[in-house]
Design an enzyme around this catalytic site. Structure first.
Site, short mmCIF file in Angstrom:
data_model
loop_
_atom_site.label_atom_id
_atom_site.label_comp_id
_atom_site.label_asym_id
_atom_site.label_seq_id
_atom_site.Cartn_x
_atom_site.Cartn_y
_atom_site.Cartn_z
CD GLU A 58 -18.04 4.07 43.34
OE1 GLU A 58 -19.15 3.98 43.89
OE2 GLU A 58 -17.88 4.45 42.17
CG ASN A 205 -21.52 10.24 43.66
OD1 ASN A 205 -20.78 10.62 42.77
ND2 ASN A 205 -22.27 9.16 43.54
CD GLU A 206 -23.69 9.24 39.62
OE1 GLU A 206 -24.43 8.27 39.88
OE2 GLU A 206 -22.85 9.22 38.70
CE1 TYR A 275 -18.37 6.80 34.05
CE2 TYR A 275 -20.34 7.73 35.07
CZ TYR A 275 -19.06 7.21 35.18
OH TYR A 275 -18.48 7.10 36.42
CD GLU A 326 -18.81 9.14 39.15
OE1 GLU A 326 -19.39 8.35 38.35
OE2 GLU A 326 -19.09 9.20 40.36
CD GLN A 376 -14.48 3.94 39.77
OE1 GLN A 376 -13.71 3.56 40.65
NE2 GLN A 376 -15.79 3.82 39.87
#
Length: 528
Positions: A58, A205-206, A275, A326, A376
């Site tokens: 990213e 995304n999200e 996460y 992710e 990442q």
């Protein structure tokens, strides 16, 4: 550094006694018993797609600029502006997928900003904080990076601030044959005569957060508009919808209910993000926090099972697969190698075990997961690499991904692991964690790979590995561990946490192996 002796009164083992590897001086030699791992050779689950070992890049902090892109005039060794050492190490990880340009950045990114002569590209607000995005690294540079690495690109489209036309024009620009359209010819004029043939496209995304703060129903409406009349140019597109924040079953259920309402838009992957956060600090934590971190990481097992079940309520044939694009640990600030590298953190042995147990979850659910992208790749969150100027180092996470490469493209096999749980406390509350978990796969009729994560912070364990349906003619062994729980690699000491290999005299339908404390072990089995 955190030493097991300091916290637990006993040193951990550096080597593996069963394989003849030496131990650290003073390490305990006795191992707990009572653990079994059954590998059911005749019960395949599905093919382990190499894509579940994929990466995420990213435009944030030091990921692109200083991580991947150093510039053609840099003193750092590079290939057309791309860091050469990174490319060299990517080849050791096998052919996988790289996701770009975000992340949250994707939903403010207009792809035309990143094409054409670099000195004429617009400079923009960098999204994450008040820094300038130069757009020096755009579509063509990313494609060059993927080609150098031998990896497959995965583009994330701008739904939050973009339009369906902008997205579809990007697909046309990338995939249109030379001479077919004005956009295809523009790509040719910018240096790439051959189509990029991009198959993987993430539509937003999200979208529940930084990607527009949509409701599931409103996002589904946008998804429908974005995926209608997308040009293919002979490329079988794989379209991924933005899924929930962690294991939000309500989001998933509402999205799929709307997706089933009326005309069904093309949909191949559904992307959840998870996460596991942190416990303590990247390099400062006590033993209970060691276990708590692994406990939180292991929630991925629950997420996969429950998301899959809800998806199945609306897609009974399970044509839509899970994508976890992710995932990783996310620690507080304080261990950055460069303060300009936003969300950079030092990865240690604990993070390596997070990676190992997560990849084992993906392997065990090979029939459900099409892709996963650790967050990442470099200089950010759960990185495989750290770089700053001409300095470069592999984190322990890199070694886990390299150790697990043997699973790529193999058949996942059912594994049943049993061992006494490890007790620990979370804020005074009694909890327990599995002691041994793992996965197994077969690449042909004679080769079986078994990966095992042993969570106990101080004690080795003796495991009875039982092959159901075959016998081992030989067993090789690779171990990643260290006597210090927060051991990590630095520019000055790059090999503190690295795998150790050994041959063993193990064979037969059942054999006993000692797993070091706080370790990841790969067993390379050749069947008789």
């Amino acid at each position: 550094m955190i030493n097991r002796r300091d916290f637990l009164g006993a040193a951990g083992a550096l080597g593996v006694g069963a394989a003849g590897m030496s131990r650290a001086a003073g390490a305990r030699t006795s191992a707990a018993v009572g653990a079994t791992v059954d590998v059911l050779l005749n019960e395949p689950i599905g093919t382990i797609k190499p894509e579940i070992y994929s990466h995420f890049t990213e435009h944030i902090g030091g990921v692109i600029y200083d991580g991947i892109w150093v510039g053609e005039d840099s003193k750092v060794e590079n290939i057309g502006g791309i860091r050469k050492k990174l490319v060299d190490h990517m080849h050791r990880l096998g052919k996988v997928v790289i996701r770009w340009p975000g992340g949250c950045f994707a939903d403010s990114y207009h792809w035309r900003d990143g094409i054409g002569p670099r000195d004429k590209r617009p400079r923009r607000f960098g999204r994450w904080r008040e820094v300038t995005e130069s757009n020096a690294f755009g579509t063509h540079e990313f494609m060059k990076f993927c080609r150098l690495c031998g990896d497959t690109p995965y583009f994330a489209a701008n739904v939050g601030a973009g339009s369906p036309t902008e997205f579809q024009n990007w697909v046309e620009y990338c995939n249109g044959p030379a001479g077919s359209t004005t956009l295809a010819d523009e790509r040719v004029a910018n240096g790439d005569p051959d189509p990029f043939k991009i198959a993987y496209w993430g539509v937003g995304n999200e979208s529940w957060g930084c990607g527009g703060k949509y409701t599931p129903e409103d996002y589904c409406k946008e998804y429908r508009k974005f995926t209608e009349w997308v040009p293919e140019y002979g490329v079988k597109l794989y379209l991924t919808a933005a899924g929930p924040n962690s294991n939000d079953l309500d989001w998933t259920r509402r999205f799929f209910a709307k997706w089933r309402d009326g005309a069904i838009a093309p949909l191949h992957g559904f992307a959840a993000h998870y996460y596991c956060g942190t416990t303590g600090h990247a390099l400062k934590f006590d033993v209970d926090q060691w276990y708590e971190m692994l406990h939180k990481a292991n929630y991925m097992e629950t997420l996969v099972r429950e998301q899959w079940a809800v998806m199945g309520e609306f897609d009974r044939e399970h044509k839509v697969k899970l994508v976890i694009d992710e995932w990783g640990a996310w620690h507080p600030a304080g261990t950055e190698i460069n303060k300009a590298h936003l969300f950079e953190q030092m990865g240690c042995l604990r993070d390596a075990l997070v990676a190992g147990l997560t990849l084992d979850v993906f392997n065990r659910h090979a029939d459900k997961i099409d892709m996963a992208n650790v967050a990442q790749l470099i200089n950010n969150i759960h990185s495989l690499f750290l770089a700053d100027g001409d300095k470069f180092v592999c984190t322990p996470n890199f070694h886990v991904f390299e150790m697990y490469r043997a699973h790529h493209g193999a058949r996942s096999l059912k594994v049943v692991a049993e061992a006494p749980d490890v007790p620990f406390k979370i804020k005074g509350r009694d909890e327990k964690l599995f002691r041994v978990a793992g996965s197994a796969s077969s690449s042909d009729s004679k080769k079986v790979t078994i990966t095992l994560v042993h969570t106990h912070a101080s004690e080795p364990v003796e495991v009875d590995v039982r092959l159901k349906g075959g016998e081992a003619a030989s067993v090789g062994k690779v171990v990643l561990t260290h006597k210090e729980l927060n051991a990590h690699n630095t520019f000055e000491a790059p090999d503190v946490v690295t795998p150790k290999s050994a041959e063993t005299d193990l064979k037969g339908g059942s054999f006993r192996v000692v797993l070091d404390p706080a370790s990841i072990t790969r067993l390379d089995v050749t069947l008789a």
